[in-house]
Design an enzyme around this catalytic site. Structure first.
Site, short mmCIF file in Angstrom:
data_model
loop_
_atom_site.label_atom_id
_atom_site.label_comp_id
_atom_site.label_asym_id
_atom_site.label_seq_id
_atom_site.Cartn_x
_atom_site.Cartn_y
_atom_site.Cartn_z
N GLY B 303 0.83 -1.20 0.00
CA GLY B 303 0.00 0.00 0.00
C GLY B 303 0.86 1.25 0.00
CB SER B 304 0.07 4.64 1.26
OG SER B 304 -1.28 4.48 0.93
CB VAL B 305 4.66 1.90 3.22
CG1 VAL B 305 4.02 2.18 4.56
CG2 VAL B 305 4.33 0.50 2.76
#
Lengths: 179, 585
Positions: B303-305
């Site tokens: 995801g966003s990481v």
């Protein structure tokens, strides 16, 4: 040969008194020396046997002693291990945390350091820790707040003056919004 | 004999007397004696000459006694030398069922001592064999009590026991070994050969009492003790991480959780905590699935990481600057899919910093389009995706990064914000450690060195490292990541008063076994102090049921663990001011 040697000197002194008595002297110790020599050899043998026996007995005794001592050492080593283990378990972070909680200690909510080498400044934020949760039996909100009040005061007194000497950028309870 | 020959006619002459002559009798007796003597002599030659070695061996075998010397297994220590696994002396209790007199009575007396069911013991004692273990690796105290019972057919053998003094602490890393000294999980498994050493034996002559005969035959082949391992794990931080993640997994009814604490400059892992864990002192209570280390083996979509990879790559390639303007529409169509952001919004005007701080999927896709698939793939690889981390734990996963030739049109936009690629928690931690370390990726490592029996440390080889992005780009990304923990960013809960914290939230959909998505992976990875990073903490929660935003569920765990680790390692705040970040334009 012994009989011959012993017999001869008896007849000779009459015939030739001038003859030296060397033979007589020489042979006598031979006859007399037999017994001591036998005794000596026998003694040495006996002594050797006794010493050998003693040495063996001692060696055997030492073996027994060694076994006993080894058993004792094993038992002591077991005890040592048991104690070391108990100590390690008491030292484990979990056990330490439980002990600290039992003493009424709480984790700090803020981190601060006293800088010793420059200006004796305090870096970080000093804030009183929250009171430990009260026992579940008396867990009404009012009781909780009353319990919290004195603890916070105590914490401030304990922290003392430095609370007001917090380095300027961080002197507040809640951080400023970054950016 | 030749003398006897002329005498032979003699007896014939006196046959009528029917009495053998005395000479003849003597001859007969002589012959008989000689025959007997030759028999005895023959037997003597047989025993002393021909069969000598066999009989000598038999005689010696009666006196000879061989004792196996078990090599003590090497300990596993934390970075301060505190034991996480060690070997102590123990005893095995066995029975010789043929010598057991009354199985029922004996099992009844043994059961409370050994903590085994009496009926089970009785069945074991009634087996048709000469040896059966009743209980293995009991404490010497218990064995003394067993010996004191003086039960016929029950015996005690020396043994060793592997114990884990800190219990479940770091059990996912350390693993466990069974009663036979075979490592079955974790480092106990992957370093089995090193830890186990090699067994020896002592062969000696004993007297009737069993004590060694002095000056007798005595051959000693000493056991070679196993080599110990010193880890980079810090016991207290590991404990805090385990406690914090366990509490959060319970509170959110999540499937599992992972916390990684790392020193970005050395790649050393200070804590590698997972929940649920297991107790290595009694692994039979936990399911086999609990024995792995999800931090290195569980593959999930980050995801966003992942956005930090896309953005740092674009900065490194000089395609953008932190203040580059981006216009973010409410939705974006690309490769036949419609992408939107976590929060519904109108058209926004965000800077690159704003795209990262607000974790905009659409903004990241716009950056990825400038970058292109080949360059994104290159940076994903350079940051360590698609290959094992090399940390030395069993099950060190590569993740799932499709080869560039297999990328479809939708791979670039989805991979840019961390969907459609699979990673392990440690791979993600390594990405942020690279940024924290000024753009140099240091291979994550767990083994500080090996320890010999005298406790002398032989340090492990220095971990491999290579530069991924320039130091100046790494600094830009650090400043941008600091905006994430502001009130305008996605993770204000990660802040620690007094410290500058940089980090990134991740909220990814979890792929399920049916090829679709169900549930979320919530994560937060950050480091402190942001301007001179000393510590990195990553928190991953799998499938939390109550709440799923990384900034809300993972950031508080980050805050607790990071605060504790900063205190434990005495890392003071830098006292500098964070840069003023422009999120919009």
């Amino acid at each position: 040969m012994t009989a011959l040697a012993a017999g001869q000197p008896r007849t000779r002194p009459a015939e030739a008194p001038h003859r030296p008595s060397l033979r007589l002297v020489a042979t006598r110790p031979l006859v007399a020396g037999r017994l001591p020599f036998v005794l000596l050899v026998g003694g040495i043998l006996a002594l050797g046997l006794i010493v050998l026996l003693l040495l063996h007995t001692m060696a055997a005794q030492d073996a027994f002693r060694l076994q006993t001592l080894e058993r004792a050492a094993a038992s002591l080593s077991d005890t040592r291990q048991q104690l070391a283990l108990a100590e390690q378990q008491r030292q484990s972070p979990d056990a330490l945390a439980a002990q600290a909680r039992a003493l009424g200690m709480v984790p700090t909510g803020s981190i601060a350091f006293v800088r010793l080498h420059r200006h004796h400044r305090i870096v970080g934020v000093v804030r009183a820790a929250a009171a430990p949760p009260p026992p579940p039996a008396t867990a009404s909100p009012a009781a909780h707040q009353r319990a919290q009040q004195p603890t916070q005061k105590n914490a401030h007194t304990a922290a003392g003056k430095p609370v007001h000497k917090v380095s300027p950028p961080h002197r507040r309870g809640s951080p400023p919004p970054h950016g | 004999m030749p003398a006897a020959a002329p005498a032979r006619p003699g007896p014939r002459r006196r046959k009528r007397v029917r009495r053998p002559s005395p000479q003849r009798r003597i001859e007969l007796i002589l012959i008989g004696c000689l025959v007997l003597l030759s028999l005895v002599g023959g037997r003597l030659v047989q025993l002393q000459g021909l069969d000598r070695t066999a009989y000598a061996a038999m005689a010696q075998k009666q006196r000879l006694h061989t004792v196996a010397l078990t090599a003590p297994r090497g300990p596993i220590l934390d970075r301060d030398g505190q034991p996480l696994a060690e070997t102590v002396d123990a005893r095995d209790i066995y029975a010789d069922p043929h010598k057991v007199v009354d199985a029922a009575a004996e099992s009844g007396r043994l059961a409370p001592l050994l903590g085994v069911d009496a009926a089970t013991l009785q069945t074991q004692m009634q087996q048709n064999t000469t040896f059966v273990y009743l209980s293995r690796a009991v404490t010497p105290q218990v064995s003394t009590q067993v010996i004191d019972l003086k039960l016929p057919g029950i015996g005690v053998l020396p043994a060793t026991k592997r114990i884990y003094p800190a219990g479940p602490l770091a059990s996912n890393v350390v693993g466990f070994a069974n009663a036979d000294g075979a490592g079955l999980a974790g480092l106990e498994y992957s370093f089995q050969k090193l830890l186990s050493g090699s067994n020896g034996e002592r062969t000696f002559e004993t007297g009737l009492s069993g004590s060694p005969i002095p000056d007798g035959h005595d051959i000693l082949r000493p056991a070679v003790p196993g080599t110990g391992l010193k880890l980079t794990i810090q016991r207290d931080i590991q404990w805090k991480a385990q406690q914090a993640i366990t509490a959060q997994v319970h509170a959110l009814h999540a499937d599992s959780g992972t916390v990684i604490v790392m020193d970005p400059s050395s790649g050393q892992l200070l804590a590698l905590a997972v929940s649920p864990g297991f107790d290595p002192n009694d692994p039979s209570k936990s399911p086999i699935s609990a024995f792995g280390d999800p931090a290195v083996s569980d593959v999930y979509e980050p995801g966003s990481v992942n956005k930090v990879i896309t953005i740092s790559a674009a900065l490194q390639e000089r395609l953008v600057t932190p203040n580059s303007p981006f216009t973010i529409p409410p939705t974006l169509r690309d490769a036949g899919f419609t992408f939107n952001d976590a929060e519904v919004h109108g058209t926004e005007r965000l800077t690159l910093t704003g795209v990262l701080a607000k974790s905009s999927n659409i903004g990241t896709i716009e950056v990825a389009r400038k970058l292109g698939a080949a360059r994104l793939y290159h940076y994903l690889r350079a940051y360590g995706f698609g290959q094992p981390t090399g940390v030395g734990l069993p099950g060190d996963g590569t993740g799932l990064l499709p080869r560039l030739s297999n990328w479809t049109a939708s791979t670039l936009p989805t991979a840019s914000f961390g969907q459609g690629v699979g990673v392990t928690a440690l791979q993600v931690a390594s990405v942020y450690a690279t940024i924290a370390n000024g753009g140099v990726r240091v291979t994550p490592n767990l083994i500080a060195g090996t320890v010999d029996e005298n406790g002398a440390l032989k340090p492990a080889a220095a971990p491999e490292q290579h530069r991924v992005i320039n130091a100046s780009v790494a600094k830009q990304v650090r400043d941008m990541l600091e905006a994430v923990t502001t009130n305008d960013g996605t993770a204000p809960l990660a802040r620690i008063p007094g410290y500058r914290i940089a980090g990134k939230t991740g909220t990814a959909q979890r792929p399920n076994s049916h090829g679709g998505y169900s549930g979320y992976t919530a994560s937060f990875v950050g480091f402190a102090p942001a301007d001179a990073p000393k510590l990195l903490v990553e928190v991953v929660l799998q499938n939390p049921r109550t709440g799923h935003f990384g900034g809300l569920v993972a950031a508080p765990v980050f805050h607790d663990v990071m605060s504790f680790a900063l205190q434990t390692l005495k890392i003071p705040p830098t006292g500098t001011r964070p840069p003023v970040a422009r999120l919009t334009w």
